[in-house]
Write a protein that holds these residues in place. Structure first.
Motif, PDB file in Angstrom:
ATOM      1  N   ILE A  62       0.832  -1.205   0.000  1.00 14.75           N
ATOM      2  CA  ILE A  62       0.000   0.000   0.000  1.00 14.75           C
ATOM      3  C   ILE A  62       0.865   1.252   0.000  1.00 14.75           C
ATOM      4  CG2 ILE A  62      -1.639   1.339   1.409  1.00 14.75           C
ATOM      5  CD1 ILE A  62      -2.878  -1.364   2.219  1.00 14.75           C
ATOM      6  N   ILE A  63       1.902   1.252   0.847  1.00 14.93           N
ATOM      7  CA  ILE A  63       2.778   2.423   0.895  1.00 14.93           C
ATOM      8  C   ILE A  63       3.349   2.719  -0.494  1.00 14.93           C
ATOM      9  CG2 ILE A  63       4.991   3.317   1.747  1.00 14.93           C
ATOM     10  CD1 ILE A  63       4.490   1.759   4.321  1.00 14.93           C
ATOM     11  N   PHE A  64       3.872   1.698  -1.124  1.00 15.34           N
ATOM     12  CA  PHE A  64       4.570   1.980  -2.379  1.00 15.34           C
ATOM     13  C   PHE A  64       3.632   2.185  -3.538  1.00 15.34           C
ATOM     14  CE2 PHE A  64       8.517   2.531  -0.810  1.00 15.34           C
ATOM     15  CZ  PHE A  64       8.637   1.728   0.299  1.00 15.34           C
ATOM     16  N   PHE A  65       2.500   1.540  -3.497  1.00 14.08           N
ATOM     17  CA  PHE A  65       1.510   1.800  -4.528  1.00 14.08           C
ATOM     18  C   PHE A  65       1.107   3.272  -4.486  1.00 14.08           C
ATOM     19  CE2 PHE A  65      -1.393   0.464  -7.651  1.00 14.08           C
ATOM     20  CZ  PHE A  65      -2.609   1.098  -7.440  1.00 14.08           C
ATOM     21  N   LEU A  66       0.815   3.743  -3.273  1.00 10.68           N
ATOM     22  CA  LEU A  66       0.419   5.144  -3.129  1.00 10.68           C
ATOM     23  C   LEU A  66       1.542   6.084  -3.555  1.00 10.68           C
ATOM     24  CD1 LEU A  66      -1.589   5.116   0.226  1.00 10.68           C
ATOM     25  CD2 LEU A  66      -2.452   5.402  -2.101  1.00 10.68           C
ATOM     26  N   PHE A  67       2.756   5.770  -3.122  1.00 12.59           N
ATOM     27  CA  PHE A  67       3.891   6.623  -3.490  1.00 12.59           C
ATOM     28  C   PHE A  67       3.990   6.779  -4.996  1.00 12.59           C
ATOM     29  CE2 PHE A  67       7.957   8.605  -3.262  1.00 12.59           C
ATOM     30  CZ  PHE A  67       8.734   8.053  -4.254  1.00 12.59           C
ATOM     31  N   PHE A  68       3.924   5.670  -5.701  1.00 12.70           N
ATOM     32  CA  PHE A  68       4.109   5.769  -7.135  1.00 12.70           C
ATOM     33  C   PHE A  68       2.909   6.372  -7.841  1.00 12.70           C
ATOM     34  CE2 PHE A  68       8.263   4.484  -8.185  1.00 12.70           C
ATOM     35  CZ  PHE A  68       8.683   3.660  -7.173  1.00 12.70           C
ATOM     36  N   ILE A  69       1.714   6.163  -7.313  1.00 16.02           N
ATOM     37  CA  ILE A  69       0.545   6.822  -7.900  1.00 16.02           C
ATOM     38  C   ILE A  69       0.700   8.338  -7.784  1.00 16.02           C
ATOM     39  CG2 ILE A  69      -1.934   7.249  -7.617  1.00 16.02           C
ATOM     40  CD1 ILE A  69      -1.425   4.672  -8.962  1.00 16.02           C
ATOM     41  N   VAL A  70       1.052   8.782  -6.591  1.00 21.42           N
ATOM     42  CA  VAL A  70       1.231  10.219  -6.366  1.00 21.42           C
ATOM     43  C   VAL A  70       2.337  10.755  -7.271  1.00 21.42           C
ATOM     44  CG1 VAL A  70       2.050  11.901  -4.671  1.00 21.42           C
ATOM     45  CG2 VAL A  70       0.334  10.203  -4.017  1.00 21.42           C
ATOM     46  N   VAL A  90       3.993  14.019 -11.774  1.00 18.55           N
ATOM     47  CA  VAL A  90       4.875  14.118 -12.945  1.00 18.55           C
ATOM     48  C   VAL A  90       4.059  14.497 -14.176  1.00 18.55           C
ATOM     49  CG1 VAL A  90       6.161  12.682 -14.558  1.00 18.55           C
ATOM     50  CG2 VAL A  90       6.737  12.663 -12.145  1.00 18.55           C
ATOM     51  N   ILE A  91       2.881  13.911 -14.314  1.00 18.56           N
ATOM     52  CA  ILE A  91       2.005  14.226 -15.448  1.00 18.56           C
ATOM     53  C   ILE A  91       1.668  15.710 -15.465  1.00 18.56           C
ATOM     54  CG2 ILE A  91      -0.319  13.864 -16.389  1.00 18.56           C
ATOM     55  CD1 ILE A  91       1.393  11.532 -16.965  1.00 18.56           C
ATOM     56  N   ASN A  92       1.551  16.269 -14.271  1.00 17.79           N
ATOM     57  CA  ASN A  92       1.153  17.673 -14.185  1.00 17.79           C
ATOM     58  C   ASN A  92       2.295  18.665 -14.280  1.00 17.79           C
ATOM     59  OD1 ASN A  92      -1.584  17.171 -13.959  1.00 17.79           O
ATOM     60  ND2 ASN A  92      -1.421  16.742 -11.777  1.00 17.79           N
ATOM     61  N   MET A  93       3.485  18.195 -14.582  1.00 19.25           N
ATOM     62  CA  MET A  93       4.603  19.127 -14.731  1.00 19.25           C
ATOM     63  C   MET A  93       4.377  20.023 -15.934  1.00 19.25           C
ATOM     64  SD  MET A  93       8.074  16.957 -14.024  1.00 19.25           S
ATOM     65  CE  MET A  93       9.286  18.245 -14.122  1.00 19.25           C
ATOM     66  N   LYS A  94       4.743  21.279 -15.784  1.00 20.75           N
ATOM     67  CA  LYS A  94       4.572  22.226 -16.893  1.00 20.75           C
ATOM     68  C   LYS A  94       5.594  21.961 -17.980  1.00 20.75           C
ATOM     69  CE  LYS A  94       2.646  26.402 -14.835  1.00 20.75           C
ATOM     70  NZ  LYS A  94       2.983  26.202 -13.408  1.00 20.75           N
ATOM     71  N   LYS A  95       5.156  22.192 -19.231  1.00 17.25           N
ATOM     72  CA  LYS A  95       6.037  21.941 -20.362  1.00 17.25           C
ATOM     73  C   LYS A  95       7.269  22.845 -20.318  1.00 17.25           C
ATOM     74  CE  LYS A  95       5.313  20.352 -25.083  1.00 17.25           C
ATOM     75  NZ  LYS A  95       6.625  19.919 -25.271  1.00 17.25           N
ATOM     76  N   THR A  96       7.077  24.076 -19.856  1.00 19.09           N
ATOM     77  CA  THR A  96       8.224  24.998 -19.820  1.00 19.09           C
ATOM     78  C   THR A  96       9.298  24.476 -18.872  1.00 19.09           C
ATOM     79  OG1 THR A  96       6.930  26.253 -18.223  1.00 19.09           O
ATOM     80  CG2 THR A  96       7.060  27.125 -20.468  1.00 19.09           C
ATOM     81  N   GLU A  97       8.833  23.980 -17.736  1.00 10.72           N
ATOM     82  CA  GLU A  97       9.771  23.394 -16.776  1.00 10.72           C
ATOM     83  C   GLU A  97      10.525  22.237 -17.400  1.00 10.72           C
ATOM     84  OE1 GLU A  97       6.990  23.026 -13.234  1.00 10.72           O
ATOM     85  OE2 GLU A  97       8.909  22.291 -12.487  1.00 10.72           O
ATOM     86  N   ILE A 157      12.175  10.915 -14.278  1.00  7.68           N
ATOM     87  CA  ILE A 157      11.847  11.000 -12.854  1.00  7.68           C
ATOM     88  C   ILE A 157      11.257   9.678 -12.378  1.00  7.68           C
ATOM     89  CG2 ILE A 157      10.402  12.100 -11.114  1.00  7.68           C
ATOM     90  CD1 ILE A 157      10.489  14.650 -12.768  1.00  7.68           C
ATOM     91  N   ILE A 158      10.260   9.212 -13.116  1.00  6.78           N
ATOM     92  CA  ILE A 158       9.564   7.995 -12.681  1.00  6.78           C
ATOM     93  C   ILE A 158      10.515   6.806 -12.704  1.00  6.78           C
ATOM     94  CG2 ILE A 158       7.701   6.386 -13.193  1.00  6.78           C
ATOM     95  CD1 ILE A 158       5.932   8.544 -13.768  1.00  6.78           C
ATOM     96  N   HIS A 159      11.247   6.651 -13.787  1.00  5.37           N
ATOM     97  CA  HIS A 159      12.067   5.435 -13.863  1.00  5.37           C
ATOM     98  C   HIS A 159      13.244   5.496 -12.892  1.00  5.37           C
ATOM     99  CE1 HIS A 159      15.996   5.153 -16.115  1.00  5.37           C
ATOM    100  NE2 HIS A 159      15.712   6.361 -16.500  1.00  5.37           N
ATOM    101  N   PHE A 160      13.709   6.683 -12.545  1.00  5.21           N
ATOM    102  CA  PHE A 160      14.773   6.769 -11.548  1.00  5.21           C
ATOM    103  C   PHE A 160      14.320   6.194 -10.216  1.00  5.21           C
ATOM    104  CE2 PHE A 160      18.274   8.110  -9.105  1.00  5.21           C
ATOM    105  CZ  PHE A 160      17.795   8.689  -7.937  1.00  5.21           C
ATOM    106  N   TRP A 161      13.210   6.711  -9.684  1.00  3.40           N
ATOM    107  CA  TRP A 161      12.758   6.235  -8.371  1.00  3.40           C
ATOM    108  C   TRP A 161      12.337   4.774  -8.417  1.00  3.40           C
ATOM    109  CZ3 TRP A 161      14.062   8.749  -4.199  1.00  3.40           C
ATOM    110  CH2 TRP A 161      14.323  10.111  -4.282  1.00  3.40           C
ATOM    111  N   ALA A 162      11.690   4.380  -9.493  1.00  2.53           N
ATOM    112  CA  ALA A 162      11.276   2.982  -9.599  1.00  2.53           C
ATOM    113  C   ALA A 162      12.489   2.069  -9.674  1.00  2.53           C
ATOM    114  CB  ALA A 162      10.398   2.792 -10.838  1.00  2.53           C
ATOM    115  N   LEU A 163      13.475   2.472 -10.442  1.00  2.91           N
ATOM    116  CA  LEU A 163      14.664   1.644 -10.602  1.00  2.91           C
ATOM    117  C   LEU A 163      15.392   1.432  -9.287  1.00  2.91           C
ATOM    118  CD1 LEU A 163      16.293   0.579 -13.280  1.00  2.91           C
ATOM    119  CD2 LEU A 163      17.954   2.232 -12.518  1.00  2.91           C
ATOM    120  N   ILE A 164      15.663   2.557  -8.578  1.00  2.00           N
ATOM    121  CA  ILE A 164      16.464   2.385  -7.364  1.00  2.00           C
ATOM    122  C   ILE A 164      15.680   1.664  -6.278  1.00  2.00           C
ATOM    123  CG2 ILE A 164      17.916   4.375  -7.902  1.00  2.00           C
ATOM    124  CD1 ILE A 164      16.607   5.804  -5.510  1.00  2.00           C
TER     125      ILE A 164
END
Lengths: 70, 719
Positions: A24-32, A37-44, B244-251
């Protein structure tokens, strides 16, 4: 030192709760992580991706001057 | 950037990069030459030369240590010392630390070159170097990390590019792996016993071993990929989000994969299953890296046609993708049942090593040299030749070994319709694949030729140019960050805070290790006690240390899997409780020779004299054997002045010898050694051999004849 946690491993019965908690901990971590990450701005994204190419170093000056580099 | 920002001038140190790159090439050639030597030794046993320093068992660890820590290691430092300052727009924090890093690392390598052929080894794969060298490694690694982190802290570019996260994770994880796996009790200046025993030692070793692959051979090179591929192609990385995603997942995932080296062994099932599941999940982040690397070239594939640098990098990343698909497949238990202990594993390793590590190193060097020497590459033709011969070399290496691995596994498993082994003689399964070993040696030769051509080409390139010792640069000073930095993506917070990055990576990588290893220490049912299993006698302990010294574990396993094909051939399958006194464990990874777990059992036991003659010259009793000869064992004596210290060390490690036993141990040795000598003296003296009880061969025979005997005794667990 281990005596504080040893009792959790006394018996194999009910051990399944530990992998469940971990899952559960890691599922939640990766979902978040995924959502944010999906919401990162294109300019960034562009700024960060170009970090190695922004450098004012010899490579980039050569590339800009169209010197073949391989 | 506003007009009030101060532009600061500084320079990048290229000298340290050149030093590390030269070392990379030197040790690369050395490591490959040793590799080629041992490849030939498997075809022509006379290449062992009949002397202890050049025997396969002592040279193989030299090869692995040289190519991993000397070749790739220096390659990592070369790439980091070049890319890190440029990504952070600041020179490395300390030139002195850089020099210490460099010379310290080379000294460590030289000490490996000296000690490994001398037989000073812990036997644990990729961690063979004895404890004083382990301490040196720790110190130099700290120097590296200190220099790297101090540089990060005084950077002018606030944002940490993805390559740097990989460098940080590498530093932190390698430190943890090295420290935990190296826990050993020293017995003398160059001898120690692993703190762990049996199953726990196996688990710690392969938690370490697989993560040496992950965090020494993979993560730093992914960092290098993320820098050098965009640079060489002059295009940004395909997807920063993906990185970003593959870094954290990998380690996170990689750490758990260790048990896939121990499938169908005496390791508890739950740990094996975790290893399988996490290894399969690992395909995703690994391929994330491959996709990111390859698709950086989307729309620019025409550049690859004209650029030898990009050619090497593309093949490297492709090989990475292949190896990281094959690895998870090999982690499936049904596939592993076929592949484990065979040359399939060796093929897999070398696709990754030659393809990913080798080719990315070559690409990086071909990229760097014209820049460092402000000139064109001496010969595009030679570089292209290197590319093609190297690629051919990889194919000639891997494909014959796939054949060999599969064929040998099938032969081991072949039963007649009446249920008997078709090939009861292990040797037959070896001689059958010697032709494949020949092709592999051709592959290695091609690869080495390519590397030599590269070195020549780069030397001539350097000669034709002028070395840019200090590359001048300028950049604005770091603007202090205002506290109200709104609209900032959360991961950017991480990227601004290298310390948190380091701590975050540390926590993530510790999880897998702790969860997999701690229960085996706490839960007794993981390693069920077998009452009949007793500690080794002092003579057997000396013999075991000789087994370790000669590197027998490189060709022989001591782990019978629960398959009928194994129990028919070797006897009862191996149980966890049989290894509780084994400091270190000696389960082995490869069967170039047969499994020895029950070599002393009633089923397989051979006369003492057979072992004597077999060690002296294997071909005298096994026609066609490729085992090296060990004539020096008949002349050298084991060191009885060390007996008491060894027993005391074992007592400290928990082996139940009597407290007063260390002082009485030599008498016990004399008695047992004389028994063995008497049993075979007449027979051997007839053949002209000199037989004396103090010789190493006697101790080794004692050890071999003990293997697998304990569970045959009448003692059982009382319930």
């Amino acid at each position: 030192m281990l005596k504080f946690i040893k009792h959790n491993m006394d018996t194999i019965a009910g051990i399944g709760i530990f992998p469940l908690i971990s899952f559960i901990i890691f599922f939640l971590f990766f979902i978040v992580l995924f959502v944010w990450v999906i919401n990162m701005k294109k300019t960034e994204i562009e700024l960060l991706s170009n970090l190695p190419l922004n450098a004012d170093d010899q490579v980039n000056s050569e590339l800009t001057n169209n010197t073949p580099n391989s | 950037m506003n007009n009030n920002t101060l532009i600061e001038k500084f320079s990048y140190d290229n000298n340290i990069v050149r030093l590390f790159a030269n070392a990379t090439m030197f040790w690369g050639i050395t490591g490959m030459v040793v590799g080629l030597t041992i490849a030939f030794q498997l075809i022509f046993p006379s290449w062992n030369l009949g002397i202890e320093y050049t025997s396969f068992g002592r040279l193989r660890p030299l090869h692995t240590n040289a190519v991993i820590f000397a070749f790739v290691g220096n390659g990592i430092f070369a790439g980091v010392y070049y890319s890190l300052p440029r990504l952070l727009k600041t020179p490395m924090w300390s030139k002195l630390l850089g020099k210490i890093n460099f010379w310290g690392w080379q000294l460590i390598i030289v000490s490996a070159v000296i000690t490994l052929p001398l037989g000073y080894t812990s036997s644990k794969e990729y961690a063979e170097l004895e404890w004083p060298i382990d301490i040196a490694i720790t110190l130099i690694w700290v120097v590296f990390g200190w220099n790297m982190f101090a540089t990060i802290l005084k950077r002018r570019e606030r944002h940490l590019y993805v390559a740097i996260w990989f460098y940080i994770a590498t530093f932190v994880t390698v430190a943890v792996l090295h420290l935990v796996n190296s826990f050993a009790l020293p017995v003398s200046f160059m001898k120690s016993y692993s703190w762990y025993a049996g199953v726990q030692d196996a688990l710690v070793q392969w938690w370490y071993g697989h993560n040496a692959v992950a965090f020494f051979l993979t993560t730093p090179y992914l960092g290098l990929m993320y820098y050098f591929v965009p640079k060489a192609a002059n295009r940004p990385v395909f997807s920063y989000r993906l990185s970003i995603i593959h870094f954290w997942a990998l380690i996170f995932l990689y750490i758990w994969a260790g048990p896939h080296h121990l499938l169908y062994t005496a390791l508890p099932d739950w740990a094996q299953s975790l290893g399988v599941v996490f290894s399969v999940m690992l395909i995703a982040p690994s391929w994330g890296g491959m996709i990111n690397g390859l698709l950086t070239l989307r729309g620019a594939w025409d550049k690859v046609r004209d650029s030898v640098v990009l050619k090497f990098m593309v093949v490297a990343i492709t090989a990475y993708g292949m190896a990281t698909f094959e690895g998870p497949m090999l982690s499936l238990k049904n596939v592993n049942a076929i592949a484990h202990f065979t040359d399939w594993i060796v093929a897999h390793v070398h696709v990754g090593a030659l393809g990913w590590n080798g080719f990315l190193t070559f690409g990086m060097l071909y990229f760097l040299w014209p820049i460092l020497f402000k000139t064109k590459l001496y010969s595009q033709k030679l570089a292209n030749f290197h590319f093609w011969i190297g690629t051919l070399g990889i194919l000639f290496y891997a494909i014959p070994l796939y054949w060999a691995g599969f064929a040998q596994s099938q032969m081991w498993n072949d039963f007649t319709k009446d249920g008997f082994l078709v090939y009861p003689n292990f040797l037959e399964t070896v001689t059958n694949i010697i032709p494949m070993y020949m092709y592999r040696a051709v592959g290695g030769t091609l690869y080495l030729i390519g590397a030599i051509v590269m070195v020549v080409n780069l030397i001539l390139t350097a000669k034709s140019g002028t070395f840019v010792r200090e590359e001048h640069a300028e950049a604005p000073a770091l603007v202090p960050l205002s506290k109200n930095y709104k609209d900032e993506h959360w991961h950017r917070w991480f990227e601004r805070k290298p310390t948190q990055m380091l701590i975050g990576s540390l926590i993530v990588i510790l999880i897998g290790g702790v969860i997999e290893m701690v229960p085996t220490f706490l839960v007794e049912s993981n390693v069920p006690t077998i009452k009949a299993v007793k500690p080794y006698t002092p003579l057997e302990l000396h013999g075991r240390d000789i087994y370790i010294q000669e590197g027998c574990v490189n060709c022989h396993t001591q782990m019978i899997r629960p398959f009928r094909s194994e129990t028919e051939r070797y006897g009862e399958y191996s149980k966890a409780g049989e290894f509780v006194y084994d400091h270190p464990f000696l389960w082995g990874s490869k069967r170039t020779g047969p499994d020895l777990a029950r070599e002393g059992s009633a089923k397989l036991r051979k006369p003492n004299s057979w072992h004597f003659k077999h060690m002296y010259d294997p071909r005298s009793v096994s026609d066609g054997s490729i085992m090296p000869a060990y004539p020096w064992l008949l002349d050298k004596s084991y060191d009885t002045t060390m007996t008491a210290a060894k027993i005391r060390a074992m007592i400290t490690l928990g082996v139940p010898y009597a407290e007063d036993f260390p002082e009485k141990a030599n008498a016990d040795i004399e008695r047992q050694a004389n028994e063995i000598v008497e049993s075979m003296r007449d027979l051997l003296e007839e053949d002209g051999f000199e037989v004396a009880p103090d010789r190493e061969i006697i101790a080794l025979i004692a050890y071999l004849q003990r293997l697998g005997r304990d569970i045959e005794s009448k003692e059982t667990n009382e319930k």
